[in-house]
Enzyme design. Structure first.
Site, PDB file in Angstrom:
ATOM      1  N   THR A  28     -18.281 -23.578  18.614  1.00  0.00           N
ATOM      2  CA  THR A  28     -19.070 -23.158  17.450  1.00  0.00           C
ATOM      3  C   THR A  28     -18.240 -22.879  16.199  1.00  0.00           C
ATOM      4  O   THR A  28     -18.768 -22.946  15.098  1.00  0.00           O
ATOM      5  CB  THR A  28     -19.844 -21.864  17.771  1.00  0.00           C
ATOM      6  OG1 THR A  28     -18.922 -20.868  18.254  1.00  0.00           O
ATOM      7  CG2 THR A  28     -20.911 -22.113  18.830  1.00  0.00           C
ATOM      8  N   PHE A  63     -17.327 -13.149  16.443  1.00  0.00           N
ATOM      9  CA  PHE A  63     -17.224 -13.810  15.131  1.00  0.00           C
ATOM     10  C   PHE A  63     -16.866 -15.294  15.246  1.00  0.00           C
ATOM     11  O   PHE A  63     -16.407 -15.894  14.279  1.00  0.00           O
ATOM     12  CB  PHE A  63     -16.157 -13.090  14.287  1.00  0.00           C
ATOM     13  CG  PHE A  63     -14.881 -12.836  15.046  1.00  0.00           C
ATOM     14  CD1 PHE A  63     -13.869 -13.784  15.099  1.00  0.00           C
ATOM     15  CD2 PHE A  63     -14.703 -11.648  15.734  1.00  0.00           C
ATOM     16  CE1 PHE A  63     -12.712 -13.558  15.813  1.00  0.00           C
ATOM     17  CE2 PHE A  63     -13.535 -11.404  16.457  1.00  0.00           C
ATOM     18  CZ  PHE A  63     -12.538 -12.362  16.493  1.00  0.00           C
ATOM     19  N   TYR A  64     -17.087 -15.891  16.415  1.00  0.00           N
ATOM     20  CA  TYR A  64     -16.708 -17.289  16.631  1.00  0.00           C
ATOM     21  C   TYR A  64     -17.775 -18.257  16.092  1.00  0.00           C
ATOM     22  O   TYR A  64     -18.395 -19.015  16.852  1.00  0.00           O
ATOM     23  CB  TYR A  64     -16.490 -17.563  18.117  1.00  0.00           C
ATOM     24  CG  TYR A  64     -15.185 -17.046  18.682  1.00  0.00           C
ATOM     25  CD1 TYR A  64     -14.210 -16.461  17.886  1.00  0.00           C
ATOM     26  CD2 TYR A  64     -14.928 -17.155  20.046  1.00  0.00           C
ATOM     27  CE1 TYR A  64     -13.022 -15.998  18.425  1.00  0.00           C
ATOM     28  CE2 TYR A  64     -13.746 -16.695  20.597  1.00  0.00           C
ATOM     29  CZ  TYR A  64     -12.796 -16.124  19.784  1.00  0.00           C
ATOM     30  OH  TYR A  64     -11.622 -15.677  20.335  1.00  0.00           O
ATOM     31  N   GLY A  65     -17.979 -18.214  14.803  1.00  0.00           N
ATOM     32  CA  GLY A  65     -18.913 -19.144  14.172  1.00  0.00           C
ATOM     33  C   GLY A  65     -18.508 -19.354  12.731  1.00  0.00           C
ATOM     34  O   GLY A  65     -17.835 -18.502  12.132  1.00  0.00           O
TER      35      GLY A  65
END
Length: 343
Positions: A28, A63-65
């Protein structure tokens, strides 16, 4: 094939994990996210290949986007909504502790609690949060403060195990005195093997802590498929990393060429050799490559079963001495303190 396993938090733990974990970040956190169907197939393939009783270590982030959103957690929630039978066959670790939408560490009690609560909200009850890791240490707070807050959250049932990320050996010792640390995550690869790396690996072994080795493929360089920064999609943050710049990548690829010769002789890929080398650093070390593709996921998992001889390891050490990484781990000119490394 019977895949090797490891145990969480030392030999006394009853949590049995696959020797090779599965990082989900790049599903993502890139300009073009991976479609659900493809991502789900990759996750399932690894879990289905495990021996009975073993769990797959899945690693996500709050916060992996793109734009530092919870896109990765939402993908994880959709996976477990569609495939609830896999929830108990996985061990979910999530990094958090930054301020919402910012690459800013915030180790305050309020923000750590907010982060964990937001992670649980994004998961929508589909999967238990097994382990929580502050992504980086906020230097405004002592590690003892972190350990105390995280221990409170464990006692409240928010998650089961405490993890740390990008911390040094002494920090680990101090935290572990306050509350049991189950896992520590740092970058480990043939492109990231420094004095601090070795110290952390040794300290974790001494204390009975699992070492999660992220980016064992050197951000993709050690796959053999990356020849320049332009091989990454426009907008991929790895385009900016020093090791891929024109002044450095030619030298760094000489290591890959040398490793390829060793891998070919053993009948494996250079990526599998690189993962196997990381795994050989200790029974407590779990390499954490990322994968969004079924074939790659299975190849990564098989690397955990590769046996490296003394001669293999000696040859790899010679290559590492001859071709040390050229360029910073991230971007030249930024200090470890600015990047919150070894906190």
């Amino acid at each position: 094939m019977t895949h090797k396993t490891a145990r969480l938090g030392g030999a006394t733990s009853d949590v049995v994990l696959a020797k090779v974990g599965h990082g989900l970040m790049m599903m993502t956190w890139k300009p073009t996210p991976v479609p659900d169907e493809e991502a789900f197939a990759a996750i399932k393939a690894g879990i289905d290949a495990l021996p009975p009783g073993a769990k797959m270590f899945l690693n996500s982030g709050e916060f992996y986007g793109q734009g530092l959103t919870t896109a990765n957690l939402e993908l994880v929630a959709r996976f477990f909504e569609k495939h609830p039978e896999y929830a108990e066959r996985t061990f979910l670790s999530v990094k958090g502790g930054l301020r919402p939408g910012q690459i800013v560490t915030d180790g305050s009690r309020e923000n750590l609690r907010r982060s964990v609560d937001d992670i649980l909200k994004a998961l929508r009850g589909t999967k238990k949060l097994d382990l929580f890791q502050p992504a980086r240490r906020d230097q405004n707070f002592e590690i003892e403060h972190y350990a105390e807050v995280l221990n409170e959250l464990v006692k409240e049932g928010k998650f089961d195990y405490i993890g740390l990320s990008e911390v040094g050996a002494e920090t680990i010792r101090r935290a572990h005195k306050i509350a049991p640390v189950a896992a520590v995550e740092i970058e480990v690869s043939l492109q990231a093997y420094e004095r601090q790396t070795k110290d952390v690996i040794a300290t974790c072994k001494e204390l009975g802590i699992t070492l999660i080795a992220y980016s064992p493929l050197g951000r993709g360089l050690l796959t053999g498929h990356i020849k320049s920064a332009q091989d990454f999609e426009e907008g991929d943050f790895r385009r900016n990393y020093s090791r891929f710049q024109d002044a450095n990548i030619g030298h760094n690829l000489q290591l890959v060429d040398g490793l390829s010769a060793v891998a070919n002789r053993k009948g494996i890929t250079v990526a599998q050799l690189s993962i196997a080398w990381v795994g050989a650093l200790g029974d407590h070390v779990i390499p954490l490559p990322g994968s969004s593709n079924v074939k790659r996921t299975l190849e990564n998992l098989q690397a955990g079963d590769v046996e490296l001889t003394a001669e293999d390891l000696a040859e790899i050490s010679e290559l590492l001495e001859k071709y040390p990484r050229k360029g910073a781990r991230y971007v030249d000119g930024l200090t470890e303190q600015q990047l919150h490394l070894w906190g």
